[in-house]
Design an enzyme around this catalytic site. Structure first.
Site, mmCIF file in Angstrom:
data_model
loop_
_atom_site.group_PDB
_atom_site.id
_atom_site.type_symbol
_atom_site.label_atom_id
_atom_site.label_comp_id
_atom_site.label_asym_id
_atom_site.label_seq_id
_atom_site.Cartn_x
_atom_site.Cartn_y
_atom_site.Cartn_z
ATOM 1 N N ARG A 193 0.817 -1.206 0.000
ATOM 2 C CA ARG A 193 0.000 0.000 0.000
ATOM 3 C C ARG A 193 0.854 1.260 0.000
ATOM 4 N NH1 ARG A 193 -3.083 1.892 -2.693
ATOM 5 N NH2 ARG A 193 -4.122 -0.133 -2.612
ATOM 6 N N LYS A 253 3.263 24.590 -3.107
ATOM 7 C CA LYS A 253 1.980 24.004 -2.689
ATOM 8 C C LYS A 253 2.056 22.481 -2.820
ATOM 9 C CE LYS A 253 -0.575 28.156 -4.003
ATOM 10 N NZ LYS A 253 -1.565 28.760 -4.920
ATOM 11 N N LYS A 288 6.565 38.346 -1.790
ATOM 12 C CA LYS A 288 5.210 38.217 -2.287
ATOM 13 C C LYS A 288 4.320 39.319 -1.708
ATOM 14 C CE LYS A 288 3.656 34.001 -2.859
ATOM 15 N NZ LYS A 288 3.650 33.869 -4.326
ATOM 16 N N GLU A 345 6.987 39.590 -6.495
ATOM 17 C CA GLU A 345 5.648 39.451 -7.066
ATOM 18 C C GLU A 345 4.937 40.797 -7.071
ATOM 19 O OE1 GLU A 345 2.602 36.270 -5.696
ATOM 20 O OE2 GLU A 345 2.051 38.094 -4.620
ATOM 21 N N ASP A 384 1.193 38.492 -10.973
ATOM 22 C CA ASP A 384 0.231 37.614 -10.320
ATOM 23 C C ASP A 384 -1.203 37.981 -10.684
ATOM 24 O OD1 ASP A 384 -0.466 35.503 -8.452
ATOM 25 O OD2 ASP A 384 -1.126 37.081 -7.093
#
Length: 284
Positions: free
Chosen positions: A98, A133, A165, A199, A220
């Site tokens: 598994r 992410k 950012k 950004e 962005d």
């Protein structure tokens, strides 16, 4: 990035989670000395990734298991293809089954969806890259899978590059610090080999960022027209990355604006695990 040590850390933790006190079912049902052979079989077409992860998982389950991986990471396969074979003690094979499947299914799913994005921007200058992410603890595996699919990697961690950012810029604004001055100071503090990216979410931020001296500017959530306008303003003074609102329906149009890089969080945070199975034959 995907070193044996990085693989083993994930595999050992996963096996300990799945069988903290052993495999109660196999220990109770299977006779001592039973052996098994098995094939890793594709239930659907895709792009393979995770061959070494699969092998090392089986080896960690039982060091006497022998695994033969039949495809290289990055190879395409059709439904029904045999991707690897396994032989050894049946209890060990079932102990590793598994965890090995979970990891190679996820990695191959990421490689497969990445290949679709890469194909979608073919013959443009844009490069498809991933983001941070990722699944906590699985970043090295997932980033490797992106490369198996033909994509590239963004910074691996917060330690690897400077990327200011929107929240960083909000702190600067609240502190009364100009964006250009902040970039100049940041550049003075970091090594000459450290990449610096900022950004922006408005066209009027581009010139102040360029005045500070950056390597990459991230546009962005810009519309297509705004992307084209932004690229014209940058005029080759930095790499241009597009981010936000990227999916398989939009990525081609984004690439055709002339951006250098397109970062896609969906490569890792939304990829579906590919349907693979481990088909066993047990011998007394």
């Amino acid at each position: 990035m995907l070193t044996p040590q990085a693989i083993d850390r994930v595999v050992i933790a996963a096996l300990a989670e799945d069988a903290p006190w052993g495999d109660a079912t196999s220990d109770a049902f299977l006779p001592d000395g039973a052996t098994a052979t098995a094939q890793l079989v594709a239930r659907e077409a895709g792009v393979f990734s995770g061959g070494e992860v699969f092998s090392r998982t089986m080896l960690a389950a039982d060091e006497s298991i022998t695994t033969a991986v039949l495809l290289e990471d990055g190879e395409h396969f059709e439904a029904g293809a045999v991707l690897a074979t396994v032989s050894g003690p049946a209890r060990g094979v079932l102990l590793g089954e598994r965890v090995a499947l979970n990891l190679v299914q996820r990695m191959s799913g990421i490689a497969t969806v990445t290949a679709r994005y890469v194909d979608a921007v073919a013959d443009t200058r844009a490069r498809i890259v991933d983001t941070r992410k990722t699944t906590p603890g699985l970043r090295a595996l997932e980033r490797h899978a992106v490369r198996s699919g033909g994509g590239g990697n963004h910074r691996f961690s917060l330690s690897d590059a400077v990327l200011a950012k929107d929240n960083h810029l909000a702190v600067l604004t609240a502190s009364g610090v100009s964006l250009t001055d902040a970039i100049i100071r940041a550049r003075a503090r970091i090594s000459h080999t450290t990449h610096l990216e900022v950004e922006v979410d408005r066209l009027d931020q581009i010139e102040p960022v360029l005045a500070g001296g950056v390597d990459t500017i991230m546009l962005d959530n810009f519309s297509l027209d705004e992307l084209r306008a932004g690229i014209a303003i940058v005029a080759g003074r930095a790499l241009v990355e597009a981010s936000g609102g990227v999916n398989l329906e939009t990525v081609r149009a984004i690439a055709e604006t002339g951006v250098d890089i397109i970062s896609v969080g969906a490569l890792t945070h939304s990829a579906r695990a590919l349907d693979l199975g481990l088909d066993l034959q047990v011998e007394a």
